[in-house]
Design an enzyme around this catalytic site. Structure first.
Site, PDB file in Angstrom:
ATOM      1  NE  ARG A   1     -12.085 -15.817   1.757  1.00 35.03           N
ATOM      2  CZ  ARG A   1     -12.691 -14.331   1.879  1.00 35.03           C
ATOM      3  NH1 ARG A   1     -12.361 -13.556   0.602  1.00 35.03           N
ATOM      4  NH2 ARG A   1     -13.252 -13.977   2.728  1.00 35.03           N
TER       5      ARG A   1
ATOM      6  CD  GLN B   1      -7.538   0.163  -9.574  1.00 38.56           C
ATOM      7  OE1 GLN B   1      -7.199  -0.132  -8.298  1.00 38.56           O
ATOM      8  NE2 GLN B   1      -7.311  -0.780 -10.270  1.00 38.56           N
TER       9      GLN B   1
ATOM     10  CD  GLU C   1       1.143  -8.464  -6.581  1.00 41.12           C
ATOM     11  OE1 GLU C   1       2.211  -8.486  -7.146  1.00 41.12           O
ATOM     12  OE2 GLU C   1       0.744  -7.514  -6.126  1.00 41.12           O
TER      13      GLU C   1
ATOM     14  NE  ARG D   1      -0.910 -12.249  -3.952  1.00 39.23           N
ATOM     15  CZ  ARG D   1      -0.202 -11.240  -3.299  1.00 39.23           C
ATOM     16  NH1 ARG D   1       0.685 -11.325  -2.514  1.00 39.23           N
ATOM     17  NH2 ARG D   1      -0.533  -9.730  -3.401  1.00 39.23           N
TER      18      ARG D   1
ATOM     19  CB  SER E   1      -0.941   0.148   1.226  1.00 35.59           C
ATOM     20  OG  SER E   1      -1.793  -1.265   1.228  1.00 35.59           O
TER      21      SER E   1
END
Length: 305
Positions: free
Chosen positions: A231, A177, A276, A259, A143
């Site tokens: 997950r 975005q 990725e 990824r 980030s």
């Protein structure tokens, strides 16, 4: 560069490519060292911009955590082109380290987050609608230099415009975005794929919680920590990941890993956030056997250049 052991005669040598700050590798990446050793593969950390490293000594160099290249992308891409055997390959590094690859994937029919690009020298004003938007550079990781702006707030509109101006004034490409609010509830799903004898195969998935809470606070802002949990990937997520990988230039079956990061769009169907292929965290510690599967993938690449 850190030697983990002296290789035996004929033992394959693998460099796990990192940066100076993580000269002994990121903790998750260290999980693959034991499985590689068990397979008779000598692995050691190597800093990508260390002039003392002789890359020709290695049977394979595996990009793992060279996370300081973002401000020197041209240098990093040129370095990648000089490494004799690199995973993932140098042309993939060139393509994947600029997020404008999203346009190419979108043109190939992959549903992606709608993205506007602002080039150096261009002016940008926030759109007239009052939704939430994300501003970040086209070359980035995590980030860094990324902010979330609620355009219903006049101060956020000013901060968003200033953020874009700051990026393009520094010669960077900015991307804008819409913020997908499902990340605040469902979260982001990262699907990890690793090489096998039959090509890339799904390994495991993790959930990433929301990280963006507001405008970019600059270099003095608080570091945003990812909240990661295992997950189970859904069928529609797996299908979109396969479609995405099928659109990779030069075929995805030559990749060591991939990824695919997805978030539910406004209609609930998954959309691609990022693909990725250069230096993704693989989250080996969040799935049983993942480190062994990565070691097998590396061994597969060594057997079949």
């Amino acid at each position: 560069m850190t030697n983990h052991h002296q290789p035996a005669r004929g033992e394959p040598r693998v460099a796990l490519v990192t940066c100076t700050e993580l000269a002994d590798l990121e903790p998750d990446d260290r999980l693959v060292l034991g499985p590689l050793s068990a397979r008779g593969i000598a692995a050691e950390a190597a800093v990508w911009d260390d002039p003392a490293v002789d890359w020709s000594r290695y049977d394979l160099a595996v990009l793992r955590s060279p996370w300081d290249y973002m401000s020197r992308r041209d240098e990093f891409v040129a370095w990648a082109a000089r490494v004799p055997r690199l995973a993932n390959p140098a042309d993939v590094v060139r393509w994947n380290t600029d997020k404008r690859y999203l346009d190419q994937l979108s043109a190939a029919g992959v549903p992606t987050v709608p993205t506007s690009w602002v080039l150096p020298g261009e002016r940008w004003q926030p759109p007239a609608d009052e939704g939430e938007y994300v501003v970040k550079p086209a070359v980035s990781a995590g980030s860094q230099d990324t902010g979330r702006y609620d355009l219903a707030d006049p101060s956020h509109r000013e901060l968003a415009a200033a953020h874009v101006h700051r990026l393009v004034s520094a010669g960077r490409v900015a991307m804008v975005q819409p913020y997908l609010t499902a990340v605040d509830t469902t979260g982001e799903t990262a699907l990890l794929f690793l090489a096998t004898a039959r090509g890339l195969a799904f390994s495991h998935a993790i959930r990433k919680g929301p990280m963006l809470t507001g405008p970019d606070e600059g270099p003095d802002g608080l570091y945003k920590v990812e909240q990661i949990t295992p997950r189970t990937a859904s069928d529609d997520q797996l299908a979109l990941a396969e479609r995405t990988l099928a659109a990779v230039p030069g075929r995805a079956d030559r990749l060591l890993y991939a990824r695919v990061d997805l978030i539910p769009g406004p209609d609930g169907a998954p959309v691609l956030v990022e693909l990725e292929l250069t230096e993704p965290s693989l989250f080996l510690g969040y799935a049983d056997g993942a480190a062994d599967r990565l070691a097998d993938a590396i061994a597969q690449h060594l057997r079949h250049p």
